[in-house]
Design a protein around this motif. Structure first.
Motif, PDB file in Angstrom:
ATOM      1  N   TYR A  57       0.762  -1.062  -0.030  1.00  0.00           N
ATOM      2  CA  TYR A  57       0.099   0.027  -0.182  1.00  0.00           C
ATOM      3  C   TYR A  57       0.923   1.139   0.101  1.00  0.00           C
ATOM      4  O   TYR A  57       1.878   1.331   0.742  1.00  0.00           O
ATOM      5  N   CYS A  75      -8.850  -4.638  -0.570  1.00  0.00           N
ATOM      6  CA  CYS A  75      -9.265  -3.396  -0.471  1.00  0.00           C
ATOM      7  C   CYS A  75      -8.545  -2.451  -1.220  1.00  0.00           C
ATOM      8  O   CYS A  75      -6.938  -2.469  -0.980  1.00  0.00           O
ATOM      9  N   CYS A  85      -2.489  -2.011   8.555  1.00  0.00           N
ATOM     10  CA  CYS A  85      -1.756  -1.218   7.806  1.00  0.00           C
ATOM     11  C   CYS A  85      -1.689   0.382   8.062  1.00  0.00           C
ATOM     12  O   CYS A  85      -0.697   0.912   8.168  1.00  0.00           O
ATOM     13  N   HIS A 106      -9.202  -4.499  12.680  1.00  0.00           N
ATOM     14  CA  HIS A 106      -8.647  -5.164  11.475  1.00  0.00           C
ATOM     15  C   HIS A 106      -9.533  -5.124  10.170  1.00  0.00           C
ATOM     16  O   HIS A 106     -10.742  -5.255  10.341  1.00  0.00           O
ATOM     17  N   CYS A 109      -9.991  -8.173   4.201  1.00  0.00           N
ATOM     18  CA  CYS A 109     -10.168  -8.184   2.743  1.00  0.00           C
ATOM     19  C   CYS A 109     -10.614  -9.661   2.404  1.00  0.00           C
ATOM     20  O   CYS A 109     -11.343  -9.844   1.531  1.00  0.00           O
TER      21      CYS A 109
HETATM   22  N1  SME Z   1      -5.381  -6.544   6.495  1.00  0.00           N
HETATM   23  C1  SME Z   1      -5.243  -5.161   6.328  1.00  0.00           C
HETATM   24  C2  SME Z   1      -5.819  -4.959   5.117  1.00  0.00           C
HETATM   25  C3  SME Z   1      -5.279  -5.113   3.913  1.00  0.00           C
HETATM   26  S1  SME Z   1      -5.352  -6.766   3.460  1.00  0.00           S
HETATM   27  O1  SME Z   1      -5.062  -7.666   4.353  1.00  0.00           O
HETATM   28  C4  SME Z   1      -4.876  -7.184   1.868  1.00  0.00           C
HETATM   29  C5  SME Z   1      -5.267  -4.278   7.508  1.00  0.00           C
HETATM   30  O2  SME Z   1      -6.046  -4.550   8.238  1.00  0.00           O
HETATM   31  O3  SME Z   1      -4.797  -3.198   7.235  1.00  0.00           O
END
Ligand code: SME
Length: 160
Positions: A57, A75, A85, A106, A109
């Motif tokens: 990201y 996402c 993230c 959390h 996705c």
């Molecule tokens: N798990 C991540 C979201 C992104 S997906 O796992 C690809 C999060 O909670 O930041």
């Protein structure tokens, strides 16, 4: 350099990272296109470790925007402080989540994802992206993953 990653059979996790790291140093060149480098890095990690999801990201306009990845669709945008993230971005440090269901906020996705590690990528002491790796197994990531994924993040920081 050839565009093939070589890892000896029956290597331990540490041995795999030790073999992968110098190959990534040669593959991920600052002179090459950023998206090409991020795409190759996610492909190499997926190929060597068969992670459920591995990708990036990128910080754009005060959000994290989905970049190159390997795995199921994900996402596209994450706000600062949101999910693993967004928290990693805000705190500017690696987060290991042994059980995603126990991480407040959390962002699920994929319901198959059970644990994850998110590593910040720095340029000029600012987080400019995060490397997100998910596993379909609980408690899949440890300090070895943190050590080596942070080394990989340091290589990538020079590519932005
Ligand atoms: N798990 C991540 C979201 C992104 S997906 O796992 C690809 C999060 O909670 O930041």
């Amino acid at each position: 350099m050839s565009e093939t990653i070589f890892i000896s059979e029956n290597s331990s996790k540490t041995e795999k990272y030790e073999q992968l790291l110098p190959q990534l140093s040669h593959l991920l060149l600052p002179s090459d296109d950023l998206i090409a480098n991020l795409a190759n890095c996610s492909a190499a990690l997926k190929e060597v470790f068969n992670f459920w999801w591995v990708g990036f990201y990128l910080v754009k306009n005060q959000k994290l925007i989905l970049g190159p990845f390997q795995g199921p669709v994900a996402c596209t945008s994450i706000l600062p402080g949101k999910g693993v993230c967004g928290t990693c971005w805000q705190n500017a440090e690696t987060i290991i989540v042994p059980n995603v269901d126990e991480f407040p906020g959390h962002i699920a996705c994929s319901s198959a994802s059970k644990s994850e590690i998110v590593v910040p990528i720095f340029k000029n002491n600012q987080v400019i992206a995060v490397l997100d790796v998910d596993s379909e197994h609980l408690a899949h990531f440890d300090e070895t993953d943190k050590l080596y994924l942070e080394k990989i993040a340091a290589i990538l920081g020079n590519c932005f």
